[in-house]
Design a protein around this motif. Structure first.
Motif, PDB file in Angstrom:
ATOM      1  N   GLU A   1      -3.142   4.740   0.601  1.00 26.85           N
ATOM      2  CA  GLU A   1      -3.627   4.214   1.878  1.00 26.85           C
ATOM      3  C   GLU A   1      -2.680   3.150   2.426  1.00 26.85           C
ATOM      4  O   GLU A   1      -2.408   3.108   3.621  1.00 26.85           O
ATOM      5  CB  GLU A   1      -5.034   3.619   1.716  1.00 26.85           C
ATOM      6  N   ALA A   2      -2.190   2.273   1.547  1.00 26.44           N
ATOM      7  CA  ALA A   2      -1.266   1.222   1.990  1.00 26.44           C
ATOM      8  C   ALA A   2       0.027   1.814   2.535  1.00 26.44           C
ATOM      9  O   ALA A   2       0.564   1.336   3.546  1.00 26.44           O
ATOM     10  CB  ALA A   2      -0.972   0.270   0.835  1.00 26.44           C
ATOM     11  N   VAL A   3       0.522   2.860   1.895  1.00 27.09           N
ATOM     12  CA  VAL A   3       1.745   3.512   2.374  1.00 27.09           C
ATOM     13  C   VAL A   3       1.505   4.184   3.714  1.00 27.09           C
ATOM     14  O   VAL A   3       2.309   4.067   4.637  1.00 27.09           O
ATOM     15  CB  VAL A   3       2.269   4.531   1.329  1.00 27.09           C
ATOM     16  N   GLU A   4       0.374   4.871   3.859  1.00 25.53           N
ATOM     17  CA  GLU A   4       0.087   5.576   5.108  1.00 25.53           C
ATOM     18  C   GLU A   4      -0.166   4.616   6.261  1.00 25.53           C
ATOM     19  O   GLU A   4       0.366   4.790   7.348  1.00 25.53           O
ATOM     20  CB  GLU A   4      -1.119   6.496   4.947  1.00 25.53           C
ATOM     21  N   ILE A   5      -0.994   3.604   6.026  1.00 23.21           N
ATOM     22  CA  ILE A   5      -1.366   2.682   7.101  1.00 23.21           C
ATOM     23  C   ILE A   5      -0.238   1.718   7.402  1.00 23.21           C
ATOM     24  O   ILE A   5       0.133   1.501   8.559  1.00 23.21           O
ATOM     25  CB  ILE A   5      -2.651   1.916   6.729  1.00 23.21           C
ATOM     26  N   GLY A   6       0.312   1.090   6.372  1.00 27.67           N
ATOM     27  CA  GLY A   6       1.308   0.060   6.587  1.00 27.67           C
ATOM     28  C   GLY A   6       2.720   0.566   6.759  1.00 27.67           C
ATOM     29  O   GLY A   6       3.556  -0.109   7.338  1.00 27.67           O
ATOM     30  N   GLY A   7       3.003   1.741   6.269  1.00 27.81           N
ATOM     31  CA  GLY A   7       4.369   2.239   6.335  1.00 27.81           C
ATOM     32  C   GLY A   7       4.555   3.367   7.316  1.00 27.81           C
ATOM     33  O   GLY A   7       5.188   3.217   8.359  1.00 27.81           O
ATOM     34  N   ILE A   8       3.992   4.505   6.991  1.00 25.87           N
ATOM     35  CA  ILE A   8       4.268   5.722   7.757  1.00 25.87           C
ATOM     36  C   ILE A   8       3.801   5.618   9.202  1.00 25.87           C
ATOM     37  O   ILE A   8       4.528   5.998  10.124  1.00 25.87           O
ATOM     38  CB  ILE A   8       3.646   6.948   7.050  1.00 25.87           C
ATOM     39  N   SER A   9       2.598   5.095   9.438  1.00 28.21           N
ATOM     40  CA  SER A   9       2.098   5.033  10.814  1.00 28.21           C
ATOM     41  C   SER A   9       2.965   4.132  11.689  1.00 28.21           C
ATOM     42  O   SER A   9       3.216   4.450  12.852  1.00 28.21           O
ATOM     43  CB  SER A   9       0.643   4.569  10.840  1.00 28.21           C
TER      44      SER A   9
ATOM     45  N   TYR B   1      -8.775   6.745  18.601  1.00 24.24           N
ATOM     46  CA  TYR B   1      -8.687   7.960  17.785  1.00 24.24           C
ATOM     47  C   TYR B   1      -7.453   7.924  16.878  1.00 24.24           C
ATOM     48  O   TYR B   1      -7.524   8.303  15.705  1.00 24.24           O
ATOM     49  CB  TYR B   1      -8.669   9.200  18.680  1.00 24.24           C
ATOM     50  N   GLY B   2      -6.339   7.445  17.401  1.00 20.91           N
ATOM     51  CA  GLY B   2      -5.126   7.331  16.590  1.00 20.91           C
ATOM     52  C   GLY B   2      -5.321   6.367  15.427  1.00 20.91           C
ATOM     53  O   GLY B   2      -4.901   6.639  14.295  1.00 20.91           O
ATOM     54  N   LEU B   3      -5.966   5.239  15.689  1.00 20.74           N
ATOM     55  CA  LEU B   3      -6.242   4.283  14.614  1.00 20.74           C
ATOM     56  C   LEU B   3      -7.240   4.863  13.614  1.00 20.74           C
ATOM     57  O   LEU B   3      -7.114   4.657  12.406  1.00 20.74           O
ATOM     58  CB  LEU B   3      -6.756   2.968  15.205  1.00 20.74           C
TER      59      LEU B   3
ATOM     60  N   GLY C   1      -3.980  11.054   8.925  1.00 17.32           N
ATOM     61  CA  GLY C   1      -3.169  10.198   8.084  1.00 17.32           C
ATOM     62  C   GLY C   1      -2.215   9.388   8.911  1.00 17.32           C
ATOM     63  O   GLY C   1      -2.313   9.326  10.135  1.00 17.32           O
ATOM     64  N   GLY C   2      -1.281   8.752   8.224  1.00 18.53           N
ATOM     65  CA  GLY C   2      -0.341   7.873   8.887  1.00 18.53           C
ATOM     66  C   GLY C   2       0.541   8.579   9.892  1.00 18.53           C
ATOM     67  O   GLY C   2       0.831   8.044  10.957  1.00 18.53           O
TER      68      GLY C   2
END
Length: 176
Positions: free
Chosen positions: A119-127, A28-30, A42-43
């Motif tokens: 999306e790149a910022v949320e997935i690769g950065g913030i999360s 669910y988190g992913l 989101g992230g």
């Protein structure tokens, strides 16, 4: 000395429940992380759920075994990697002639949707940042703070247990 017993007690009910629930919370988190731009989440929220899943494992199977499983270098790498990805994407937009995190430059230069930058910022950065910070804060608080422990084990930096006066025994001077 503390008045409570902080030793780990194994509970088959909690361990079994966590074994069943953890894969679902991780999924669910992913899901929240990867669908952040198109759906609620989101992230930040996805990273929180992923981080809390690790905390749930620590509660069930012990904090120290989980801390050894997730070495400090791994958690530091999560946070550092997230910051580097976030910064690289932001600075990449500046290199393309825009402002920091101005994703509309992606459409002008590469003819792709600006959404992919977000999306790149949320997935690769913030999360990565959020999950790493939650896990590291948990381990830091679980180590506790007691002034009578030497540095490196949650105590005051530079204070050695042998050098610190014992609170139960007052110091006696020769002047008495």
């Amino acid at each position: 000395m503390s008045d409570y017993d902080d030793t780990y007690t194994e509970s088959q009910v909690i361990m079994t429940a966590v074994k069943i629930i953890a894969p679902f919370t991780l999924t669910y988190g992913l899901f929240m992380t990867f669908h952040g731009g198109d759906a609620p989440g989101g992230g930040f929220q996805g990273g929180t759920v992923v981080g809390v899943t690790v905390l749930m494992l620590a509660f069930a199977f012990g904090i120290e075994p989980t801390r050894q499983w997730l070495r400090n270098s791994f958690i530091t790498g999560l946070v550092t990697g997230g910051v580097v990805i976030f910064g690289a994407i932001g600075l990449g937009m500046i290199a393309l002639g825009g402002e920091f995190l101005e994703f509309y430059k992606l459409k002008e230069v590469f003819h792709i949707k600006p959404k992919w930058g977000l999306e790149a910022v949320e997935i690769g950065g913030i999360s990565l940042i959020v999950s790493g910070v939650i896990i590291s804060l948990f381990f830091t608080m679980a180590a506790g703070f007691t002034p009578d422990r030497p540095s490196g084990t949650g105590g005051v930096s530079g204070v050695d247990v042998d050098d610190a006066p014992d609170a139960a025994e007052p110091e006696v001077s020769d002047d008495d």
